[in-house]
Design a protein around this motif. Structure first.
Motif, PDB file in Angstrom:
ATOM      1  N   TYR A 169       0.729  -1.276   0.173  1.00 40.32           N
ATOM      2  CA  TYR A 169       0.144  -0.051   0.082  1.00 40.32           C
ATOM      3  C   TYR A 169       0.967   1.457   0.195  1.00 40.32           C
ATOM      4  N   GLN A 170       1.986   1.122   0.392  1.00 43.20           N
ATOM      5  CA  GLN A 170       2.998   2.270   0.460  1.00 43.20           C
ATOM      6  C   GLN A 170       3.810   2.447  -0.878  1.00 43.20           C
ATOM      7  N   LEU A 171       3.790   1.741  -1.613  1.00 40.81           N
ATOM      8  CA  LEU A 171       4.493   1.753  -3.035  1.00 40.81           C
ATOM      9  C   LEU A 171       3.895   2.832  -3.981  1.00 40.81           C
ATOM     10  N   ASP A 172       4.753   3.012  -4.956  1.00 41.86           N
ATOM     11  CA  ASP A 172       4.168   4.006  -5.971  1.00 41.86           C
ATOM     12  C   ASP A 172       4.162   3.432  -7.047  1.00 41.86           C
ATOM     13  N   ASP A 173       3.257   2.509  -7.533  1.00 40.11           N
ATOM     14  CA  ASP A 173       3.209   1.766  -8.669  1.00 40.11           C
ATOM     15  C   ASP A 173       3.335   2.715 -10.100  1.00 40.11           C
ATOM     16  N   ASP A 174       2.614   3.748 -10.120  1.00 42.18           N
ATOM     17  CA  ASP A 174       2.645   4.590 -11.250  1.00 42.18           C
ATOM     18  C   ASP A 174       3.724   5.372 -11.257  1.00 42.18           C
ATOM     19  N   HIS A 175       4.509   5.393 -10.271  1.00 43.55           N
ATOM     20  CA  HIS A 175       5.815   6.466 -10.255  1.00 43.55           C
ATOM     21  C   HIS A 175       5.213   7.862 -10.371  1.00 43.55           C
ATOM     22  N   ASP A 176       4.237   7.933  -9.806  1.00 42.56           N
ATOM     23  CA  ASP A 176       3.735   9.369 -10.088  1.00 42.56           C
ATOM     24  C   ASP A 176       4.146  10.459  -8.649  1.00 42.56           C
ATOM     25  N   GLY A 177       4.700   9.558  -7.704  1.00 41.56           N
ATOM     26  CA  GLY A 177       5.118  10.535  -6.524  1.00 41.56           C
ATOM     27  C   GLY A 177       3.755   9.974  -5.408  1.00 41.56           C
ATOM     28  N   ILE A 178       2.799   9.497  -5.866  1.00 45.61           N
ATOM     29  CA  ILE A 178       1.834   9.431  -4.864  1.00 45.61           C
ATOM     30  C   ILE A 178       1.721   7.754  -4.535  1.00 45.61           C
ATOM     31  N   THR A 179       1.629   7.323  -3.458  1.00 48.81           N
ATOM     32  CA  THR A 179       1.469   5.795  -2.882  1.00 48.81           C
ATOM     33  C   THR A 179       0.384   5.504  -3.340  1.00 48.81           C
ATOM     34  N   ASN A 180       0.012   4.049  -3.377  1.00 47.98           N
ATOM     35  CA  ASN A 180      -1.290   3.271  -3.549  1.00 47.98           C
ATOM     36  C   ASN A 180      -2.252   3.691  -2.490  1.00 47.98           C
ATOM     37  N   TYR A 181      -1.850   3.754  -1.242  1.00 44.79           N
ATOM     38  CA  TYR A 181      -2.839   4.235  -0.171  1.00 44.79           C
ATOM     39  C   TYR A 181      -3.268   5.725  -0.463  1.00 44.79           C
ATOM     40  N   GLU A 182      -2.202   6.490  -0.748  1.00 47.23           N
ATOM     41  CA  GLU A 182      -2.654   7.795  -0.953  1.00 47.23           C
ATOM     42  C   GLU A 182      -3.512   8.269  -1.963  1.00 47.23           C
ATOM     43  N   GLU A 183      -3.251   7.354  -3.061  1.00 47.21           N
ATOM     44  CA  GLU A 183      -4.133   7.451  -4.344  1.00 47.21           C
ATOM     45  C   GLU A 183      -5.440   6.951  -3.977  1.00 47.21           C
ATOM     46  N   THR A 184      -5.513   5.830  -3.495  1.00 48.20           N
ATOM     47  CA  THR A 184      -7.128   5.157  -3.012  1.00 48.20           C
ATOM     48  C   THR A 184      -7.748   6.357  -2.210  1.00 48.20           C
ATOM     49  N   LYS A 185      -7.047   6.842  -1.264  1.00 47.23           N
ATOM     50  CA  LYS A 185      -7.755   7.830  -0.456  1.00 47.23           C
ATOM     51  C   LYS A 185      -8.098   9.160  -0.887  1.00 47.23           C
ATOM     52  N   GLN A 186      -7.226   9.527  -2.018  1.00 46.61           N
ATOM     53  CA  GLN A 186      -7.509  10.771  -2.734  1.00 46.61           C
ATOM     54  C   GLN A 186      -8.950  10.587  -3.619  1.00 46.61           C
ATOM     55  N   LYS A 187      -8.922   9.236  -4.282  1.00 44.63           N
ATOM     56  CA  LYS A 187     -10.119   8.914  -5.188  1.00 44.63           C
ATOM     57  C   LYS A 187     -11.272   8.919  -4.182  1.00 44.63           C
ATOM     58  N   TYR A 188     -11.208   8.355  -3.002  1.00 44.21           N
ATOM     59  CA  TYR A 188     -12.126   8.179  -2.267  1.00 44.21           C
ATOM     60  C   TYR A 188     -12.820   9.786  -1.582  1.00 44.21           C
ATOM     61  N   GLU A 189     -11.957  10.635  -1.238  1.00 44.10           N
ATOM     62  CA  GLU A 189     -12.358  11.941  -0.870  1.00 44.10           C
ATOM     63  C   GLU A 189     -13.028  12.700  -1.946  1.00 44.10           C
ATOM     64  N   ALA A 190     -12.265  12.434  -3.141  1.00 43.88           N
ATOM     65  CA  ALA A 190     -12.949  13.074  -4.293  1.00 43.88           C
ATOM     66  C   ALA A 190     -14.403  12.873  -4.527  1.00 43.88           C
ATOM     67  N   ALA A 191     -14.549  11.300  -4.568  1.00 46.94           N
ATOM     68  CA  ALA A 191     -15.791  10.744  -4.609  1.00 46.94           C
ATOM     69  C   ALA A 191     -16.894  11.333  -3.453  1.00 46.94           C
ATOM     70  N   GLN A 192     -16.485  11.487  -2.422  1.00 47.74           N
ATOM     71  CA  GLN A 192     -17.307  11.786  -1.225  1.00 47.74           C
ATOM     72  C   GLN A 192     -17.789  13.167  -1.457  1.00 47.74           C
ATOM     73  N   LYS A 193     -16.646  13.996  -1.773  1.00 49.00           N
ATOM     74  CA  LYS A 193     -16.915  15.399  -2.372  1.00 49.00           C
ATOM     75  C   LYS A 193     -18.099  15.679  -3.305  1.00 49.00           C
ATOM     76  N   LYS A 194     -17.859  14.702  -4.087  1.00 51.46           N
ATOM     77  CA  LYS A 194     -18.824  14.974  -5.314  1.00 51.46           C
ATOM     78  C   LYS A 194     -20.000  14.386  -5.095  1.00 51.46           C
ATOM     79  N   TYR A 195     -20.119  13.479  -4.187  1.00 51.12           N
ATOM     80  CA  TYR A 195     -21.534  12.975  -3.813  1.00 51.12           C
ATOM     81  C   TYR A 195     -22.027  13.991  -2.771  1.00 51.12           C
ATOM     82  N   LEU A 196     -21.376  14.511  -1.809  1.00 50.62           N
ATOM     83  CA  LEU A 196     -22.010  15.532  -0.867  1.00 50.62           C
ATOM     84  C   LEU A 196     -22.532  16.930  -1.703  1.00 50.62           C
ATOM     85  N   ASP A 197     -21.761  17.052  -2.663  1.00 50.79           N
ATOM     86  CA  ASP A 197     -22.123  18.244  -3.406  1.00 50.79           C
ATOM     87  C   ASP A 197     -23.296  18.010  -4.597  1.00 50.79           C
TER      88      ASP A 197
END
Length: 615
Positions: free
Chosen positions: A277-305
């Motif tokens: 979960y702490q690896l950066d598979d895409d080599h974009d400077g963002i770990t798998n965990y951080e990427e999943t979290k960001q996608k979740y937070e973005a979907a949550q915000k979109k859902y609330l709005d």
């Protein structure tokens, strides 16, 4: 009229004219003057026989007499005018000489204020020299690459991790003055994170290896103990009892060891899942965990709005949000579960180690009995002891090596974090002026390379040549005063740090020795090669009253200065002088601190002025 008569008349006329010319010359010589007018000289009348016939002798004689009378009157008037002019010129010359010229030639003085100063006076040796500097470097000397000798694999773990550090910005330039703590470079943050992750993984692996070495050490020590007992009892009747006890103990311990190794295998599996979960598979400077979290937070915000009235769109957004949330929650749960499993396995290991210790303690009586039998056989005991010491030493060395690997891994991680900071910014280690910048934006950081070169203020020295007559009065540690040509109004201080005992030239007319001086204080404005005058103080007076030497007036063996009396007039005040540095003079009596004296400056007839002492 006869020719003789004509000739006689001509001669008489010439005689009169010559007499007039001579009289005029004598008059001019007696008056010693020159006139701009040319005296009228009557022309010599030319007479012919025809004219003699037409005019009579009597009429010519009368006309000549009248002309001579007119000429005499004109001459008298001219003489009178010349005499008057001469008298006026003599009067004017006398007035200039008596009244005007003395005033023009009289001396005129201007007075310039000069305060009575209080301070130190110094006398010393002055020599000239130039600034020299010593260059220092800030080096990247971290060796982050593991020695992979004998490893034929070529996966990502074997790549030189230093090549991933890319320069994003350069903040310094040659000639720039920097302070310790100023930013000099910035590394690309994503590349820095990659290095941190790899170093952290290496540290974790070293910790695991150390744990395994500790367990192996315990097992090897136990096995060595059993071997030692076995060897000691090999020739005794207790061999059967020992074999049963050892077999029982070995079987019991072997079971615990097998369980421990299984626990470590499980821990490695769980840690690998967490590390994924702490690896950066895409080599974009963002770990798998951080990427999943960001996608979740973005979907949550979109859902609330989202607009709940738009059912079709809302359902789609809600579905995406639930999916992202389930994925994120599942990841969190998976991480938590694996962490719990790691903790559980660690607890199991602790329990198994405790059971091993209990087994060893329970076997103490039997081991002691076997040891007593072992002592009866010295040769077998010696062999058994040597074997035991070797086995224990080997196991302990493995632990030491593993601990060293852990320390090295942690040190690398700490050193890199200290070097790159939180955001990849590299800072200057000390103050100085930059002389070389060795990296540009986009370059790759290389191990054991110089980042920048600079000259520190503390390394600025001045080198001067001092003659053999003067160098004997100078010692290392002496304080000096320095006046740099570039900054004539600023005073610097320095300290003699070295005196070269070898002359600059054995064949020179004047023998001199190089003296090195360290410049003290703020040297931020000084550059290599600047010239300056160094004064080595040989004598001084501290905290004294003094005035400019130009203000001193000497009369009849006494010294005075000009001051103003109560009416504002210049007056000479007697003073007593003392020490002088050649420019200023100490006043020991006659003046007080804050008094004002005046320097007399002579103004010449040409309008120029020069400092002078009026006596």
């Amino acid at each position: 009229m006869s020719p003789e008569t004509k000739t006689g008349m001509k001669e008489e006329t010439k005689t009169e004219i010559e007499t007039q010319i001579k009289t005029q010359i004598r008059t001019e010589e007696a008056g010693k003057t020159e006139t701009s007018e040319v005296s009228e000289i009557p022309e010599i009348p030319e007479t012919s026989d025809k004219e003699s016939k037409q005019s009579g002798h009597t009429s010519r004689h009368k006309n000549g007499h009248k002309n001579r009378n007119k000429n005499r009157n004109k001459k008298k008037i001219r003489r009178l005018l010349i005499i008057i002019i001469l008298i006026l010129a003599m009067v004017a010359a006398s007035c200039y000489t008596i009244f005007i010229k003395p005033k023009l030639e009289a001396d005129t003085y201007l007075y310039k204020e000069s305060p009575v100063e209080f301070g130190d006076l110094q006398v010393g040796i002055m020599e000239s020299g130039s600034i020299t500097t010593e260059e220092e470097t800030q080096t990247y000397d971290l060796d982050l690459v593991e020695d992979s000798e004998g490893d034929t694999e070529s996966d990502d773990d074997d790549v030189d991790i230093s090549e991933y550090a890319k320069f994003e910005a350069v903040y310094v330039a040659v000639g720039q003055r920097i302070l310790a703590g100023d930013p000099i470079y910035k590394l690309k943050e994503s590349t820095v994170n990659n290095i941190r992750k790899k170093l952290a993984l290496e540290a974790a692996e070293a910790e695991t290896t150390l744990s395994e070495a500790d367990i192996s050490n315990s097992l090897d020590t136990l096995e060595a103990t059993h071997t030692q007992i076995s060897d000691n009892l090999s020739g005794g009747s207790a061999q059967g009892i020992y074999d049963i006890s050892v077999a029982k103990l070995n079987n019991e311990v072997s079971g615990y060891i097998a369980s421990i190794r299984e626990c470590y295998a499980n821990i490695d599996t769980y840690n690998e899942k967490i590390a994924d979960y702490q690896l950066d598979d895409d080599h974009d400077g963002i770990t798998n965990y951080e990427e999943t979290k960001q996608k979740y937070e973005a979907a949550q915000k979109k859902y609330l709005d989202a607009d709940k009235n738009n059912e079709r769109t809302f359902v789609t957004i809600q579905s995406d949000y639930i999916t992202k949330k389930d994925t994120y929650d599942s990841m969190l749960q998976d991480i938590s579960d694996n962490e719990d499993k790691v903790k559980e396995e660690e607890d199991n290991i602790t329990d198994y180690l405790a059971k091993i210790q209990d087994a060893q303690a329970n076997a103490g009586v039997e081991v002691l009995s076997a040891k007593q039998i072992l002592e009866t056989n010295s040769l077998a005991g010696t062999i058994a002891g040597d074997t035991y010491q070797y086995s224990v030493a080997t196991a302990e060395q493995d632990v030491t090596d593993a601990q060293s690997d852990v320390d090295d891994a942690n040190e690398k991680l700490d050193d890199f974090n200290a070097f790159a900071g939180e955001d990849g910014t590299i800072y200057a280690e000390s103050d100085g002026m930059v002389t070389a910048v060795n990296y540009e934006e986009g370059d790759t950081l290389e191990s054991n390379s110089d980042l920048i070169s600079y000259v520190t203020e503390s390394s600025i020295t001045l080198s001067v040549d001092v003659s053999q007559e003067d160098v004997v009065d100078i010692t290392v540690g002496d304080s000096v005063n320095i006046a740099f040509t570039a900054y004539p109004d600023e005073n610097y201080e320095g300290t003699v740090t070295a005196i070269t005992t070898t002359a600059t030239s054995d064949h020179a007319t004047t023998v001199s020795y190089p003296v090195t001086i360290k410049v003290k204080g703020d040297t931020s404005k000084l550059y290599a090669g600047m010239t300056g005058d160094v004064t080595f103080v040989t004598d001084q007076k501290s905290q004294v009253l003094y005035v400019s030497r130009k203000a001193i007036v000497e009369q009849n063996g006494r010294t005075y200065v000009y001051t103003k009396d109560k009416n504002g007039e210049m007056t000479l005040t007697k003073v007593t002088t003392g020490f002088t540095d050649g420019v200023n003079v100490e006043i020991t009596d006659g003046l007080s601190r804050g008094d004002m004296v005046y320097i007399a400056s002579l103004v010449t007839n040409s309008g120029e002025s020069e400092d002078a002492t009026k006596e």
